[in-house]
Design an enzyme around this catalytic site. Structure first.
Site, PDB file in Angstrom:
ATOM      1  N   TYR A   1      76.110  12.211  30.201  1.00  0.00           N
ATOM      2  CA  TYR A   1      77.288  12.213  30.962  1.00  0.00           C
ATOM      3  C   TYR A   1      78.459  11.872  30.266  1.00  0.00           C
ATOM      4  CZ  TYR A   1      79.603  11.241  35.338  1.00  0.00           C
ATOM      5  OH  TYR A   1      80.522  11.362  36.409  1.00  0.00           O
TER       6      TYR A   1
ATOM      7  N   ASN B   1      80.698   9.531  30.141  1.00  0.00           N
ATOM      8  CA  ASN B   1      81.053   8.309  29.631  1.00  0.00           C
ATOM      9  C   ASN B   1      79.942   7.766  28.618  1.00  0.00           C
ATOM     10  OD1 ASN B   1      78.686   7.676  31.410  1.00  0.00           O
ATOM     11  ND2 ASN B   1      79.672   5.811  32.277  1.00  0.00           N
ATOM     12  N   LYS B   2      79.045   8.719  28.153  1.00  0.00           N
ATOM     13  CA  LYS B   2      77.914   8.197  27.228  1.00  0.00           C
ATOM     14  C   LYS B   2      78.723   8.400  25.590  1.00  0.00           C
ATOM     15  CE  LYS B   2      75.089   6.963  30.073  1.00  0.00           C
ATOM     16  NZ  LYS B   2      75.773   7.203  31.419  1.00  0.00           N
ATOM     17  N   ASN B   3      77.789   7.970  24.718  1.00  0.00           N
ATOM     18  CA  ASN B   3      78.416   8.129  23.340  1.00  0.00           C
ATOM     19  C   ASN B   3      78.257   9.618  22.758  1.00  0.00           C
ATOM     20  OD1 ASN B   3      75.650   7.501  23.495  1.00  0.00           O
ATOM     21  ND2 ASN B   3      75.581   6.310  21.351  1.00  0.00           N
ATOM     22  N   LEU B   4      77.401  10.266  23.441  1.00  0.00           N
ATOM     23  CA  LEU B   4      76.966  11.872  23.146  1.00  0.00           C
ATOM     24  C   LEU B   4      77.242  12.386  24.561  1.00  0.00           C
ATOM     25  CD1 LEU B   4      76.636  14.074  21.421  1.00  0.00           C
ATOM     26  CD2 LEU B   4      74.213  13.671  21.574  1.00  0.00           C
TER      27      LEU B   4
END
Length: 182
Positions: free
Chosen positions: A155, A157-160
């Protein structure tokens, strides 16, 4: 390629992600939520079963347990790590427990040694919620290769990120086949 979701680029992403975490299979999905649901369904979790997870998570972790007809059982966190407390998990296990569903909080891996020991002693599966744990290692091992099935979120807002999306990883041939069919 003319494909947005299931074409050759998605297949290449699955192959590269599986290699990155060291899993035999990676299955791209529309969300981590879908992966959690498929994981439980592929394991045959349903009415009358219990799944132990943490209350410190996004609602989807508990929602998918209810969607397969099982009962969520919440085991509180270790206040130092904010991850599920294995001692509380052990106290929550009943004859109806089928799965332990730890959530790696904020990129910090859960105490997987203790959880795996519990799972082995009680004949339980581990389905990991690794929505915030892409790239996380536990004792040198990548999250995504520890539990029976692991689910990641991509999603925004994730780091990937892929803006939306998720990935399910597993080394279990039968579970991977069942998830792909579903």
């Amino acid at each position: 390629s003319g494909w947005i979701g299931t074409g050759p680029k998605a297949q290449r992403f699955e192959e590269e992600f599986a290699a990155y975490v060291g899993a035999k299979y990676a299955i791209s999905l529309n969300s981590c939520t879908a992966g959690l649901f498929l994981s439980l369904a592929a394991l045959g979790v349903g009415p009358g079963d219990e799944v132990i997870t943490t209350p410190l998570t996004f609602a989807a972790t508990v929602n998918v347990i209810e969607h397969v007809g099982a009962r969520p059982v919440l085991a509180d966190i270790d206040p130092l790590t904010l991850n599920i407390d294995p001692e509380r998990v052990e106290r929550a296990i009943t004859p109806r427990t089928k799965v332990i569903a730890p959530v790696h909080f904020g990129g910090l891996a859960c105490n997987m040694d203790a959880l795996q020991s519990l799972a082995e002693r009680h004949g339980l599966a581990i389905v990991e919620d690794a929505a915030h744990a892409t790239g996380t290692r536990y004792h040198g091992r990548m999250v995504g290769t520890i539990g029976r099935l692991t689910n990641f979120s991509f999603y925004a807002n994730k780091n990937l990120t892929t803006a939306e999306g998720g990935m399910l990883t597993t080394d279990d041939d039968a579970a991977a086949d069942r998830c792909r069919i579903m």
